[in-house]
Structure formats: C-alpha cells, structure tokens
Design an enzyme around this catalytic site. Sequence first.
Site, short mmCIF file in Angstrom:
data_model
loop_
_atom_site.label_atom_id
_atom_site.label_comp_id
_atom_site.label_asym_id
_atom_site.label_seq_id
_atom_site.Cartn_x
_atom_site.Cartn_y
_atom_site.Cartn_z
CG ASP A 236 0.80 -20.96 32.31
OD1 ASP A 236 0.30 -22.48 32.13
OD2 ASP A 236 -0.16 -20.42 31.62
CB ALA A 237 6.82 -20.74 34.18
#
Length: 264
Positions: A124-125
Amino acid sequence: MSEREIEKPLWEQWADQRAMATGERLQKVLALRGWGSRRVCEDMIAEGRVTVNGEVAVLGRRVDAEVDTVEVDGVQIGLRPDLVYYLLNKPVGVITTASDPQGRPTVTELVPDEPRVFSVGRLDADTEGLLLLTNDGELANRIAHPSHGVEKEYLAYVNGNVPGKVLHRMREGIELEDGITAPAKASQLSPGLLRITIHEGRNRQVRRMCEAVGFPVQRLVRVRIGPLRDSSLAPGEWRELTLDEVRQVVESVAGMPRSYDRRP
Ligand code: URA
C-alpha cells in the site's frame, strides 16, 4: 543420432553441436553463478533438474551463456545478462503501480529506467519496506503464486498492549469480508509492536486483520520477503540481489509443475 535429433531442423542441430563444442561446461557455468561447488552442480544436472533450451541436460553438456537458455527447476536464472533483480525499501507515500492518476511518486521512479522492471506483488502507499522489482516475469509469477506460500513478514505498530488471545486469533485465522485468513505467525515484540508473517497476498491484509481484532495499524513495515531481508537499506534505497539471494529465491519457489509455466 537420436530420433529427437533427426526431427530437429538442420540449423538447430548445427547450433547444438556448435554450443557443445565451443561452450563452457554447464556445471562450471552454474558454479560460477553461485549455484554451489561444481560437484553440487554436477549432482543437480545428474538429478535432471537442469535444462538447456528446454531439454534436460546431461553431464558434460556445454553451453554458450550468452545464447542458451538454462533453467534450474524450471526457472531461468542468472545466465541472461538482461535479467535484473532489485530489492527496494519503499518509503511511505510511494505507490507500487506503474502510474498514478493522482501524480504520486511510483516505485519504478526509484530504480533505474532501463531495463524496465515491475514490482513483485504490491505494498500500500502507506506501507513501508521491502519490495522486489524485476524484469524476470517467470520468477515473479512464481513468487506471487499463492501455491508457493512465500512468507512476507511485517512489523505492525499498534496502540496499546495486545493480549495473547488476540495474537492467538491471528494464528488461527481471522474472518474478513473476503473470507477467513490462512493461519498467520503473530507475536508481540514489545507492547504495541507486532511481528506478523503471512503468505497470502490479499489487499491490505495485515491492516484488515489488525483492524478486525480491534488494533488498527499505525505504521506497517515489511521486513522480509521469503529469504530476503535487509535492515541496512534506508527508505528509498535499493540494491541488486546477490546471486546467492537470487538462487535462494529460486529455491524457495522451486517445484511448480512446468504446465503452470507454459500456461498461455
Ligand atoms: N498488508 C497490508 O495491509 N498492506 C500491505 O501493504 C501489505 C500487507
């Protein structure tokens, strides 16, 4: 000459003969590329684990490392100079997909432009930590394939002390909206710092598991992918895998039936 040889077009027979006469001995090539001593490599060849251009190699085979496709346990490895393997410490805020409509930085901007590589799986970011990038599509497929169960280890920072029974639930499997998770390894290193090891690749899995047991993640760091660890890489830094690491990765995903490799 074998029946199979007779079936081959003349130019292929000629190419084989040329490689056999002029190339390096296969066990020497494998040993030089970190597959173990020549003796160990000879054993691998004798066990039928090594193919050259798709055919099981016999002891004494010579290869031209620039031209021939050599595979160990069905995975092409280390002989093609065009294959690269990078281990990146992804910082928070950088995304794993190749481009982002919101214009956020992407992981491919952190590594060399050429050859073009892609990430194996994703983070994920807002997750930090180790990410493997490569242009070796076959190895990437194998690592990502759930049947191999390649372990990914995370450090999850949560608020508060997590009771043993909660860790136990994670080890048993947690009911999420897309089904129950496979048993994870879960331990608490210090109050609020969890080490969680999973081998599935579901979207935001660790975050959702922690949320489901009432301890939402404040910070998530991936610290291991199968045999790969490196605590010395600063966020945004990358390095090439060593030959030994590539070999360890290959070994960790060895044994998948070849029908999988060749699936159209
Ligand atoms: N689990 C998550 O929640 N996020 C990741 O990026 C990886 C695993």
